[in-house]
Write a protein that holds these residues in place. Sequence first.
Motif, PDB file in Angstrom:
ATOM      1  N   GLU A 169       0.780  -1.185  -0.085  1.00 42.30           N
ATOM      2  CA  GLU A 169      -0.102   0.146  -0.110  1.00 42.30           C
ATOM      3  C   GLU A 169       0.979   1.328  -0.095  1.00 42.30           C
ATOM      4  O   GLU A 169       1.886   1.435   0.819  1.00 42.30           O
ATOM      5  CB  GLU A 169      -0.949   0.003   1.271  1.00 42.30           C
ATOM      6  CG  GLU A 169      -1.915  -0.853   1.231  1.00 42.30           C
ATOM      7  CD  GLU A 169      -3.112  -0.909   2.280  1.00 42.30           C
ATOM      8  OE1 GLU A 169      -2.820  -0.134   3.167  1.00 42.30           O
ATOM      9  OE2 GLU A 169      -3.952  -1.579   2.186  1.00 42.30           O
ATOM     10  N   LEU A 170       0.681   2.251  -1.040  1.00 42.99           N
ATOM     11  CA  LEU A 170       1.231   3.415  -0.820  1.00 42.99           C
ATOM     12  C   LEU A 170       0.156   4.524  -0.420  1.00 42.99           C
ATOM     13  O   LEU A 170      -0.963   4.603  -0.893  1.00 42.99           O
ATOM     14  CB  LEU A 170       1.541   3.827  -2.393  1.00 42.99           C
ATOM     15  CG  LEU A 170       2.888   3.102  -3.085  1.00 42.99           C
ATOM     16  CD1 LEU A 170       3.094   3.511  -4.485  1.00 42.99           C
ATOM     17  CD2 LEU A 170       4.007   2.964  -2.149  1.00 42.99           C
ATOM     18  N   VAL A 171       0.587   5.104   0.672  1.00 45.79           N
ATOM     19  CA  VAL A 171      -0.024   5.967   1.436  1.00 45.79           C
ATOM     20  C   VAL A 171       0.237   7.590   1.061  1.00 45.79           C
ATOM     21  O   VAL A 171       1.515   7.502   0.565  1.00 45.79           O
ATOM     22  CB  VAL A 171      -0.065   5.884   2.916  1.00 45.79           C
ATOM     23  CG1 VAL A 171      -0.742   6.693   3.754  1.00 45.79           C
ATOM     24  CG2 VAL A 171      -0.233   4.251   3.176  1.00 45.79           C
ATOM     25  N   SER A 172      -0.406   8.302   1.287  1.00 42.92           N
ATOM     26  CA  SER A 172      -0.038   9.891   0.680  1.00 42.92           C
ATOM     27  C   SER A 172       0.985  10.302   1.712  1.00 42.92           C
ATOM     28  O   SER A 172       1.326   9.984   2.778  1.00 42.92           O
ATOM     29  CB  SER A 172      -1.202  10.808   1.489  1.00 42.92           C
ATOM     30  OG  SER A 172      -1.393  11.949   0.827  1.00 42.92           O
ATOM     31  N   GLY A 173       2.026  10.917   0.878  1.00 40.25           N
ATOM     32  CA  GLY A 173       3.213  11.289   1.333  1.00 40.25           C
ATOM     33  C   GLY A 173       4.446  10.140   1.061  1.00 40.25           C
ATOM     34  O   GLY A 173       5.592  10.262   1.397  1.00 40.25           O
ATOM     35  N   ASP A 174       4.021   9.013   0.549  1.00 42.64           N
ATOM     36  CA  ASP A 174       5.013   7.946   0.536  1.00 42.64           C
ATOM     37  C   ASP A 174       5.926   8.074  -0.909  1.00 42.64           C
ATOM     38  O   ASP A 174       5.515   8.951  -1.853  1.00 42.64           O
ATOM     39  CB  ASP A 174       4.381   6.546   0.165  1.00 42.64           C
ATOM     40  CG  ASP A 174       3.973   6.122   1.521  1.00 42.64           C
ATOM     41  OD1 ASP A 174       3.928   6.574   2.585  1.00 42.64           O
ATOM     42  OD2 ASP A 174       3.304   4.894   1.543  1.00 42.64           O
ATOM     43  N   LEU A 175       7.131   7.710  -0.728  1.00 42.67           N
ATOM     44  CA  LEU A 175       8.093   7.959  -1.706  1.00 42.67           C
ATOM     45  C   LEU A 175       8.519   6.344  -2.153  1.00 42.67           C
ATOM     46  O   LEU A 175       8.646   5.560  -1.367  1.00 42.67           O
ATOM     47  CB  LEU A 175       9.352   8.516  -1.405  1.00 42.67           C
ATOM     48  CG  LEU A 175      10.532   8.178  -2.239  1.00 42.67           C
ATOM     49  CD1 LEU A 175      10.441   8.921  -3.693  1.00 42.67           C
ATOM     50  CD2 LEU A 175      11.766   8.856  -1.337  1.00 42.67           C
ATOM     51  N   PHE A 176       8.375   6.053  -3.456  1.00 40.43           N
ATOM     52  CA  PHE A 176       8.940   4.860  -4.118  1.00 40.43           C
ATOM     53  C   PHE A 176       9.969   5.178  -5.230  1.00 40.43           C
ATOM     54  O   PHE A 176       9.670   5.900  -6.144  1.00 40.43           O
ATOM     55  CB  PHE A 176       7.785   4.102  -4.545  1.00 40.43           C
ATOM     56  CG  PHE A 176       8.054   2.627  -4.835  1.00 40.43           C
ATOM     57  CD1 PHE A 176       7.891   1.386  -3.852  1.00 40.43           C
ATOM     58  CD2 PHE A 176       8.534   2.080  -5.972  1.00 40.43           C
ATOM     59  CE1 PHE A 176       8.224   0.467  -4.127  1.00 40.43           C
ATOM     60  CE2 PHE A 176       8.920   0.832  -6.361  1.00 40.43           C
ATOM     61  CZ  PHE A 176       8.853   0.076  -5.058  1.00 40.43           C
ATOM     62  N   VAL A 177      11.124   4.382  -5.190  1.00 38.49           N
ATOM     63  CA  VAL A 177      12.072   4.503  -6.299  1.00 38.49           C
ATOM     64  C   VAL A 177      12.598   3.237  -6.592  1.00 38.49           C
ATOM     65  O   VAL A 177      12.662   2.390  -5.987  1.00 38.49           O
ATOM     66  CB  VAL A 177      13.294   5.299  -5.485  1.00 38.49           C
ATOM     67  CG1 VAL A 177      14.548   5.362  -6.669  1.00 38.49           C
ATOM     68  CG2 VAL A 177      13.098   6.836  -5.083  1.00 38.49           C
ATOM     69  N   PHE A 178      12.610   3.289  -7.955  1.00 42.70           N
ATOM     70  CA  PHE A 178      13.000   1.741  -8.619  1.00 42.70           C
ATOM     71  C   PHE A 178      14.206   2.323  -9.609  1.00 42.70           C
ATOM     72  O   PHE A 178      14.117   3.229 -10.472  1.00 42.70           O
ATOM     73  CB  PHE A 178      11.956   1.052  -9.184  1.00 42.70           C
ATOM     74  CG  PHE A 178      10.991   1.716 -10.070  1.00 42.70           C
ATOM     75  CD1 PHE A 178      11.002   1.719 -11.491  1.00 42.70           C
ATOM     76  CD2 PHE A 178      10.027   2.405  -9.658  1.00 42.70           C
ATOM     77  CE1 PHE A 178      10.106   2.250 -12.207  1.00 42.70           C
ATOM     78  CE2 PHE A 178       8.829   2.909 -10.397  1.00 42.70           C
ATOM     79  CZ  PHE A 178       8.924   2.962 -11.853  1.00 42.70           C
ATOM     80  N   GLY A 179      15.517   1.495  -9.479  1.00 47.02           N
ATOM     81  CA  GLY A 179      16.474   1.964 -10.362  1.00 47.02           C
ATOM     82  C   GLY A 179      17.411   0.648 -10.238  1.00 47.02           C
ATOM     83  O   GLY A 179      17.001  -0.378  -9.716  1.00 47.02           O
ATOM     84  N   GLY A 180      18.329   0.974 -10.945  1.00 49.17           N
ATOM     85  CA  GLY A 180      19.383  -0.265 -10.896  1.00 49.17           C
ATOM     86  C   GLY A 180      18.759  -1.578 -11.409  1.00 49.17           C
ATOM     87  O   GLY A 180      18.247  -1.481 -12.573  1.00 49.17           O
ATOM     88  N   PRO A 181      19.061  -2.704 -10.851  1.00 47.38           N
ATOM     89  CA  PRO A 181      18.558  -3.893 -11.530  1.00 47.38           C
ATOM     90  C   PRO A 181      17.077  -3.760 -11.243  1.00 47.38           C
ATOM     91  O   PRO A 181      16.305  -4.663 -12.317  1.00 47.38           O
ATOM     92  CB  PRO A 181      18.981  -5.175 -10.245  1.00 47.38           C
ATOM     93  CG  PRO A 181      20.231  -4.221  -9.490  1.00 47.38           C
ATOM     94  CD  PRO A 181      19.791  -2.886  -9.500  1.00 47.38           C
TER      95      PRO A 181
END
Length: 224
Positions: A169-181
């Motif tokens: 669950e992504l809640v208001s204010g959450d950060l998600f980063v996807f990079g590299g592998p």
Amino acid sequence: MSALIPRPVRELAPGAVHVPGWLTLDQQRDLVAACRAWATGPVPIRHTRLPGGGVMSVRTVCVGWHWQPYRYTRVAGDVNGQRVAEFPEWMVRLGRRALLAAYGDAAAAAEYTPDTALVNFYDGQARLGMHQDKDERSSAPVVSLSIGDTCVFRVGNTETRTKPYTDIELVSGDLFVFGGPSRYIYHGVPRVLGGTADPACGLSAGRLNITMRVTGLTDEDARR
């Protein structure tokens, strides 16, 4: 009233990092105000039409570069022929802080220079199927910010739209980063949990998702 239990930073796969509660309420409100301004133009928010004739249920407005399936342009030929809003310097700084928070790598954060953002608005019925963000020439990480209603975010693998995947669950204010592998993981939003937004975030209903990317494109590319 019991205190909220802090949610820990979590790496779901190498390079795919969830940082809960990263944006303050003031930052969320500021971002909502910016997104509302972009939504009115110069290229307004719209439901993107896919090459096969389908229409995406999310509504999207772009900053810096205009995304249409499956390329970037400066001018929105599929909407109104106008040039999209410029990518502001304050968003570059925000992207760098986000990368530092997720990876803890000051050198990588200092070099990170996003030049486009896709802003998606989800009403209670909107969904986003499993897909890869692969229209960029650069393989720099994608920075994703959530504001408003909580969503179920499906984090997949780099090979297939199907399992294995993990739902969070992504809640208001959450950060998600996807990079590299994990830069080219399949990911999607199968569900938005309506009525979960805190009005103090500036958005009383629905979900905003802001994804910052590095296109790897130049002004010469824009003239072609």
